[in-house]
Design a protein around this motif. Structure first.
Motif, mmCIF file in Angstrom:
data_model
loop_
_atom_site.group_PDB
_atom_site.id
_atom_site.type_symbol
_atom_site.label_atom_id
_atom_site.label_comp_id
_atom_site.label_asym_id
_atom_site.label_seq_id
_atom_site.Cartn_x
_atom_site.Cartn_y
_atom_site.Cartn_z
ATOM 1 N N SER B 18 -37.533 -49.195 -13.606
ATOM 2 C CA SER B 18 -38.513 -48.481 -13.230
ATOM 3 C C SER B 18 -39.347 -49.140 -12.310
ATOM 4 O O SER B 18 -39.806 -49.736 -11.627
ATOM 5 C CB SER B 18 -39.285 -47.891 -14.968
ATOM 6 O OG SER B 18 -38.789 -48.050 -15.426
ATOM 7 N N ARG B 77 -43.509 -42.245 -10.289
ATOM 8 C CA ARG B 77 -42.799 -43.282 -11.466
ATOM 9 C C ARG B 77 -41.491 -42.556 -11.217
ATOM 10 O O ARG B 77 -41.483 -41.421 -11.962
ATOM 11 C CB ARG B 77 -44.463 -42.948 -12.748
ATOM 12 C CG ARG B 77 -43.086 -43.564 -13.772
ATOM 13 C CD ARG B 77 -44.194 -44.815 -13.615
ATOM 14 N NE ARG B 77 -43.105 -45.993 -14.565
ATOM 15 C CZ ARG B 77 -43.521 -46.898 -14.334
ATOM 16 N NH1 ARG B 77 -43.727 -47.921 -13.885
ATOM 17 N NH2 ARG B 77 -42.719 -47.285 -15.954
ATOM 18 N N GLU B 79 -38.653 -43.570 -13.872
ATOM 19 C CA GLU B 79 -38.429 -44.303 -14.918
ATOM 20 C C GLU B 79 -37.177 -45.027 -15.076
ATOM 21 O O GLU B 79 -37.319 -46.780 -15.421
ATOM 22 C CB GLU B 79 -38.392 -43.538 -16.167
ATOM 23 C CG GLU B 79 -39.886 -42.771 -16.445
ATOM 24 C CD GLU B 79 -41.127 -43.941 -16.724
ATOM 25 O OE1 GLU B 79 -40.717 -45.242 -17.319
ATOM 26 O OE2 GLU B 79 -42.441 -43.062 -16.844
#
Lengths: 113, 113
Positions: B18, B77, B79
């Motif tokens: 991540s 982001r 993941e």
């Protein structure tokens, strides 16, 4: 789905030559924008055209918006090596309550000394 | 003026890892965007935000998340990184929507191996 198609995909010319690149769609756009992107950098806005038939000039670059607002062209006079880069056209599409820009795939221009 | 600042410039991730791509702007723009750019494919919108606390999906949101806790910052982001997320990521901001020109950061080149 609104799409912007750019042609040609690649263009390699000698310094001093003239060239035209195109941005076409089957959909009407309220405006179109042109960006130039150099290697390792983000796109930089060159111009926005808003009115059908509008012509805007930026030094040796001439931008035209089609009468029907479905297409645009970029003409460069006496190209210089500094004009080398990826030229992207973009137009606003309304969805989710807001306008967001969609981009064409670009024309990659190489101007050789 | 700094404009739009993205970090890091380059990153290599292993599958399943991540990471967060950072984006900050100092122009007090309400509208911010994340795009990915793949060769020959143009820029595709991942997520966008119309103000602090308000975000929405773009054309290709799967595998990504965003947050907008302040006007200045809009992190992206990843993941569980996948090879399909290998791309160049650009953050952009604008004063208005659609017809307003976007200011882009210089991009993050991400490779997932």
């Amino acid at each position: 789905t609104q799409l912007l198609e750019q042609s040609p995909q690649f263009l390699s010319i000698q310094e001093g030559e003239n060239l035209t690149v195109y941005c076409n769609s089957s959909s009407v756009f309220s405006s179109l924008q042109w960006y130039r992107q150099e290697p390792g950098e983000g796109p930089v806005l060159l111009v926005t055209v808003v009115t059908g038939g509008e012509v805007k000039k930026l030094k040796r670059l001439t931008f035209q918006f089609g009468d029907a607002r479905k297409d645009s062209s970029l003409h460069i006079t006496a190209a210089q090596p500094g004009d080398t880069g990826l030229y992207l056209c973009a137009g606003p599409v309304f969805s989710g309550g807001y306008n967001k820009l969609i981009f064409g795939a670009g024309t990659r221009l190489a101007v050789h000394p | 003026n700094a404009g739009v600042t993205q970090t890091p410039k380059f990153r290599i991730l292993k599958i399943g890892q991540s990471m967060t791509l950072q984006c900050t702007q100092d122009m007090n723009h309400n509208y911010m965007y994340w795009y990915r750019q793949d060769p020959g494919m143009g820029l595709k919108l991942i997520y966008y935000s119309v103000g602090a606390g308000i975000t929405d999906k773009g054309e290709v949101p799967n595998g990504y998340n965003v947050s907008r806790s302040t006007t200045e910052d809009f992190p992206l982001r990843l993941e569980l990184a996948a090879p399909s997320q290998t791309s160049v990521y650009f953050c952009a901001s604008s004063y208005g929507t659609g017809g307003s020109g976007y200011t882009f950061g210089s991009g993050t080149r991400l490779t997932v191996v």
